[in-house]
Design an enzyme around this catalytic site. Structure first.
Site, PDB file in Angstrom:
ATOM      1  CE1 TYR A 116       7.708   3.717   0.920  1.00  0.00           C
ATOM      2  CE2 TYR A 116       7.480   5.071  -1.049  1.00  0.00           C
ATOM      3  CZ  TYR A 116       8.124   4.060  -0.349  1.00  0.00           C
ATOM      4  OH  TYR A 116       9.175   3.404  -0.928  1.00  0.00           O
ATOM      5  CG  PHE A 176       8.966  -0.194  -3.876  1.00  0.00           C
ATOM      6  CD1 PHE A 176       9.313  -0.562  -2.585  1.00  0.00           C
ATOM      7  CD2 PHE A 176       8.367  -1.138  -4.703  1.00  0.00           C
ATOM      8  CE1 PHE A 176       9.072  -1.846  -2.115  1.00  0.00           C
ATOM      9  CE2 PHE A 176       8.115  -2.423  -4.243  1.00  0.00           C
ATOM     10  CZ  PHE A 176       8.461  -2.781  -2.951  1.00  0.00           C
ATOM     11  CG  HIS A 232       9.392  -6.183   1.098  1.00  0.00           C
ATOM     12  ND1 HIS A 232       9.927  -4.988   1.543  1.00  0.00           N
ATOM     13  CD2 HIS A 232       8.265  -5.864   0.423  1.00  0.00           C
ATOM     14  CE1 HIS A 232       9.149  -3.993   1.157  1.00  0.00           C
ATOM     15  NE2 HIS A 232       8.131  -4.484   0.475  1.00  0.00           N
ATOM     16  CG  ASP A 265      -0.348   0.147   2.527  1.00  0.00           C
ATOM     17  OD1 ASP A 265       0.839  -0.218   2.679  1.00  0.00           O
ATOM     18  OD2 ASP A 265      -1.015   0.632   3.449  1.00  0.00           O
TER      19      ASP A 265
END
Length: 225
Positions: free
Chosen positions: A66, A77, A186, A64
């Site tokens: 930031y 990202f 991740h 989701d």
């Protein structure tokens, strides 16, 4: 809530008529009206706006947006220029440097990737300020799953880069033998040392694209003077 206006509109038009989407639309509009929500409403669909379906070469999935002030702008990202580079992106840049020798830029805006065909898609497209995962389960997952299926259906090679367990759970939706699926932990500081570093996704993606006769991605993010 902004609207999608390129070829994604035709590909996803069936979703807009679904009961879940009507409820999602109402919920999101009410959230923007009554709370502080990220990204700005006109940026919700930036991943689709910047990367038309016909141009998708690579898919990178995030979770989701930031949830800090001024960070999210609709690409997973990525953050706007002038915003501190988040820890996960710092690690992505480290791997990019080790993989392809790219210099580490002085900002975190990944628009250059998106314009070349890298779909930077979060599975949830909005979030309450300072509350991670606060819009999980309101309907975005169904919508972005539909988008992932549309990419999977494309009759051309596409690279799916799945970092972390939530992204890797989407692998079950991918059935097209023309595509390449790359999985790794991740890039967050909690998991990057468990196999994200050294996974070399950028060179693998480019080798695959070039082998299929597709122009590779220029992964170098140019610095801002």
């Amino acid at each position: 809530m902004g609207a999608i206006q390129n070829d994604w509109l035709l590909a996803l038009q069936g979703e807009f008529r679904q009961p879940y989407y009507k409820k999602l639309f109402q919920t999101v509009n009410e959230e923007y009206r009554t709370r502080k929500i990220f990204p700005p409403s006109n940026d919700i669909f930036n991943a689709f706006h910047l990367t038309p379906l016909k141009d998708v070469k690579v898919v990178i999935l995030g979770q989701d947006p930031y949830h800090g002030d001024g960070q999210a702008h609709g690409l997973c990202f990525s953050v706007r220029p002038g915003v501190d580079i988040p820890p996960s992106l710092v690690n992505i840049y480290k791997e990019l440097h080790d993989d392809l020798g790219c210099t580490i830029p002085n900002h975190g805006c990944l628009t250059k990737w998106a314009r070349q065909g890298v779909l930077l898609l979060n599975t949830v497209l909005t979030v309450r300020a300072h509350q991670a995962n606060s819009h999980k389960g309101i309907g975005w997952e169904e919508f972005t799953d539909a988008a992932i299926r549309q990419v999977d259906k494309q009759d051309r090679p596409v690279v799916f880069i799945l970092w972390g367990r939530p992204a890797q759970m989407k692998r079950a939706m991918l059935h097209n033998p023309k595509h390449l699926i790359l999985e790794a932990p991740h890039p967050s500081p909690l998991s990057a040392y468990r196999g994200f570093f050294g996974s070399r996704p950028f060179s693998q993606a480019n080798r695959f694209l070039e082998a299929q006769g597709v122009a590779p991605i220029d992964w170098q993010i140019d610095p801002i003077e």
